[in-house]
Scaffold this motif. Structure first.
Motif, mmCIF file in Angstrom:
data_model
loop_
_atom_site.group_PDB
_atom_site.id
_atom_site.type_symbol
_atom_site.label_atom_id
_atom_site.label_comp_id
_atom_site.label_asym_id
_atom_site.label_seq_id
_atom_site.Cartn_x
_atom_site.Cartn_y
_atom_site.Cartn_z
ATOM 1 N N UNK A 1 31.229 27.432 37.277
ATOM 2 C CA UNK A 1 32.522 27.744 38.099
ATOM 3 C C UNK A 1 33.174 26.430 38.500
ATOM 4 N N UNK A 2 32.199 25.200 38.870
ATOM 5 C CA UNK A 2 32.827 23.914 39.273
ATOM 6 C C UNK A 2 33.570 23.370 37.948
ATOM 7 N N UNK A 3 32.894 23.448 36.874
ATOM 8 C CA UNK A 3 33.609 22.718 35.720
ATOM 9 C C UNK A 3 34.178 23.583 35.018
ATOM 10 N N UNK A 4 34.453 24.670 34.875
ATOM 11 C CA UNK A 4 35.362 25.433 33.953
ATOM 12 C C UNK A 4 36.313 26.153 34.928
ATOM 13 N N UNK A 5 37.406 25.970 35.113
ATOM 14 C CA UNK A 5 38.584 26.518 35.715
ATOM 15 C C UNK A 5 38.758 28.102 35.075
ATOM 16 N N UNK A 6 38.575 28.113 33.857
ATOM 17 C CA UNK A 6 38.845 29.536 33.342
ATOM 18 C C UNK A 6 37.781 30.634 33.858
ATOM 19 N N UNK A 7 36.514 29.849 33.555
ATOM 20 C CA UNK A 7 35.326 30.781 34.060
ATOM 21 C C UNK A 7 35.421 31.060 35.563
ATOM 22 N N UNK A 8 36.056 30.099 36.312
ATOM 23 C CA UNK A 8 36.158 30.407 37.723
ATOM 24 C C UNK A 8 37.175 31.755 37.922
ATOM 25 N N UNK A 9 38.149 31.643 37.211
ATOM 26 C CA UNK A 9 39.147 32.800 37.323
ATOM 27 C C UNK A 9 38.480 33.999 36.967
ATOM 28 N N UNK A 10 37.574 34.170 35.826
ATOM 29 C CA UNK A 10 36.812 35.185 35.535
ATOM 30 C C UNK A 10 36.085 35.896 36.768
ATOM 31 N N UNK A 11 35.212 34.773 37.293
ATOM 32 C CA UNK A 11 34.283 35.470 38.186
ATOM 33 C C UNK A 11 34.940 35.879 39.682
ATOM 34 N N UNK A 12 36.185 35.018 39.757
ATOM 35 C CA UNK A 12 36.969 35.338 40.839
ATOM 36 C C UNK A 12 37.491 36.938 40.926
ATOM 37 N N UNK A 13 37.581 37.402 39.715
ATOM 38 C CA UNK A 13 38.107 38.953 39.828
ATOM 39 C C UNK A 13 38.938 39.057 38.733
ATOM 40 N N UNK A 14 39.586 40.373 38.610
ATOM 41 C CA UNK A 14 40.214 40.790 37.353
ATOM 42 C C UNK A 14 41.819 40.252 37.676
ATOM 43 N N UNK A 15 42.335 39.205 36.907
ATOM 44 C CA UNK A 15 43.488 38.810 36.844
ATOM 45 C C UNK A 15 44.411 39.242 35.853
ATOM 46 N N UNK A 16 43.777 39.988 34.962
ATOM 47 C CA UNK A 16 44.571 40.282 33.830
ATOM 48 C C UNK A 16 45.598 41.571 33.948
ATOM 49 N N UNK A 17 46.385 41.554 34.985
ATOM 50 C CA UNK A 17 47.305 42.620 35.423
ATOM 51 C C UNK A 17 48.687 42.376 34.637
ATOM 52 N N UNK A 18 49.365 43.373 34.265
ATOM 53 C CA UNK A 18 50.453 43.254 33.376
ATOM 54 C C UNK A 18 51.351 42.372 34.656
ATOM 55 N N UNK A 19 51.996 41.468 34.079
ATOM 56 C CA UNK A 19 53.079 40.614 34.749
ATOM 57 C C UNK A 19 52.725 39.733 35.331
ATOM 58 N N UNK A 20 51.146 39.313 35.390
ATOM 59 C CA UNK A 20 50.641 38.059 35.809
ATOM 60 C C UNK A 20 50.296 37.255 34.757
ATOM 61 N N UNK A 21 50.193 35.817 35.114
ATOM 62 C CA UNK A 21 49.784 34.868 34.072
ATOM 63 C C UNK A 21 48.350 35.223 33.831
ATOM 64 N N UNK A 22 47.754 34.809 32.621
ATOM 65 C CA UNK A 22 46.478 35.129 32.236
ATOM 66 C C UNK A 22 46.155 33.980 31.581
ATOM 67 N N UNK A 23 44.830 33.510 31.370
ATOM 68 C CA UNK A 23 44.165 32.577 30.391
ATOM 69 C C UNK A 23 44.536 31.288 31.193
ATOM 70 N N UNK A 24 44.972 30.299 30.264
ATOM 71 C CA UNK A 24 45.054 29.041 30.813
ATOM 72 C C UNK A 24 46.328 28.814 31.511
ATOM 73 N N UNK A 25 47.303 29.808 31.479
ATOM 74 C CA UNK A 25 48.457 29.691 32.121
ATOM 75 C C UNK A 25 48.307 30.045 33.718
ATOM 76 N N UNK A 26 47.154 30.923 33.968
ATOM 77 C CA UNK A 26 47.031 31.001 35.285
ATOM 78 C C UNK A 26 45.977 30.047 36.024
ATOM 79 N N UNK A 27 45.692 28.976 35.388
ATOM 80 C CA UNK A 27 44.836 27.896 35.998
ATOM 81 C C UNK A 27 45.838 27.088 36.815
ATOM 82 N N UNK A 28 45.365 26.693 38.283
ATOM 83 C CA UNK A 28 46.236 26.042 38.980
ATOM 84 C C UNK A 28 45.190 24.422 38.890
ATOM 85 N N UNK A 29 45.624 23.695 37.916
ATOM 86 C CA UNK A 29 44.863 22.365 37.945
ATOM 87 C C UNK A 29 44.850 21.465 39.084
#
Length: 368
Positions: A65-93
């Motif tokens: 989780x610390x090293x992979x922002x994408x893995x952190x998004x997955x572990x924090x919950x289901x973000x793949x809802x219609x209308x929301x950013x997904x994948x790399x677009x959902x990462x806040x660098x």
């Protein structure tokens, strides 16, 4: 730590390239904890049972989780809802861990691997942590990404250095593993786990051998996290008998996170922190490892784009045929749904396009 009792098997599910043993201060096996012995069925009569020590899996995933922002998004919950950013677009660098000082190595949106970053001193180790990002067209099936690394025939299509891959100790009691992990919303469902041996050919480097514990976590939103860690030196009794020993390569962190970004596309974030052993300087080995990862992704790009008559197309059709046959058996009273659950706590009634792939028990294990 926990222990599992398992047996040897000859299924080729483990690969060599990127999982290696870390020093005790960085390895998940080094943490304290309670121990328990779990018995699982013997699947090969000539092989004795063996106790398999499990690392602190929560610690392992926390590091991912610390090293992979994408893995952190997955572990924090289901973000793949219609209308929301997904994948790399959902990462806040801007929310990345301040302890990690990432340096951009490559960035080109037109390339298959469109970004490579490097962080020094992760876990206070001299070995750099590499992070690769790629966006691929095709269905997000983590098992298929695993397959092209852990299946010897598939691996040889892009890697001319692999000599042998063999899952020696498959762990079948996935229900216990999932109980140990708990918090399924964060850690997903473990659908494959085992210890495997891998050997590389003589090349510029002398042969390297690996003994890795690897697994696959699947999530209801279609995401997958593949992970692996090298067994410690005191596990050497699990190595194949009757063979001369080779230099053990060493890994501090490995994980691959795959996240669907649409019905026919997905993002992949690949972590690798490794030392090939033998005292070779990192500045000599890092370019070679980077090139190897790029070859893997080039192969994956072609594979997942598929098309009629492709290897992926044939695989998907065969999976559909198996599902249809299973449904017929269930309706005829020949089998029950429990026969297909892999004893992993998978809800086969849950609607998800990738669940068919979960039932392929032949090549789910990924060891980098």
């Amino acid at each position: 730590m926990s222990y599992m009792t398992t047996t040897q098997a000859s299924i080729s599910l483990c690969s060599i390239l990127f999982a290696y043993l870390a020093p005790h201060n960085a390895l998940a096996f080094a943490t304290g904890g309670s121990s328990a012995i779990h018995k699982i069925p013997i699947i090969q009569e000539k092989s004795p049972e063996a106790e398999i020590e499990l690392p602190d899996l929560q610690l392992l995933f926390d590091r991912v989780c610390v090293a992979s922002p994408l893995a952190r998004l997955v572990m924090e919950g289901d973000y793949s809802t219609a209308g929301k950013c997904v994948g790399f677009d959902a990462i806040d660098e801007a929310q990345q861990n301040p302890e990690l000082k990432w340096r951009k190595v490559e960035a080109n949106k037109r390339k298959t691997v469109h970004r490579i970053d490097k962080a020094d001193r992760f876990q206070n180790l001299k070995t750099p942590l590499l992070r690769f990002r790629s966006s691929i067209k095709g269905p997000c099936i983590g098992e298929r990404f695993s397959h092209m690394i852990v299946d010897l025939e598939e691996r040889e299509k892009w890697d001319d250095q692999v000599a042998n891959v063999n899952e020696m100790y498959p762990i079948q009691d996935l229900g216990t593993i999932n109980s140990i992990l708990g918090n399924h919303s964060k850690y997903g469902t473990c659908t494959r786990l085992g210890v495997g041996y891998t050997l590389t050919k003589q090349g510029i480097l002398s042969p390297r051998e690996q003994l890795t514990l690897s697994g696959m976590q699947q999530y209801p939103n279609g995401a997958t996290i593949l992970w692996g860690t090298e067994m410690e030196e005191h596990h050497n009794h699990l190595l194949p008998e009757g063979r001369s020993r080779h230099t053990r390569a060493k890994s501090h962190l490995f994980a691959v996170t795959l996240v669907p970004t649409g019905p026919d596309s997905f993002d992949v974030e690949y972590l690798l922190q490794m030392d090939v052993g033998g005292g070779i300087p990192n500045f000599l080995t890092t370019p070679a490892l980077t090139d190897a990862v790029k070859k893997l992704f080039e192969h994956a790009k072609i594979y997942f784009e598929g098309g009629d008559g492709s290897e992926l197309d044939m695989y998907l059709k065969s999976q559909q045929e198996e599902v249809e046959c299973s449904e017929i058996e269930i309706l005829s009273g020949g089998s029950t749904e429990d026969d297909y659950s892999l004893d992993a706590g998978i809800d086969l009634n849950e609607e998800h396009s990738n669940h068919d792939a979960v039932n392929d028990i032949k090549s789910l294990l990924f060891t980098p």
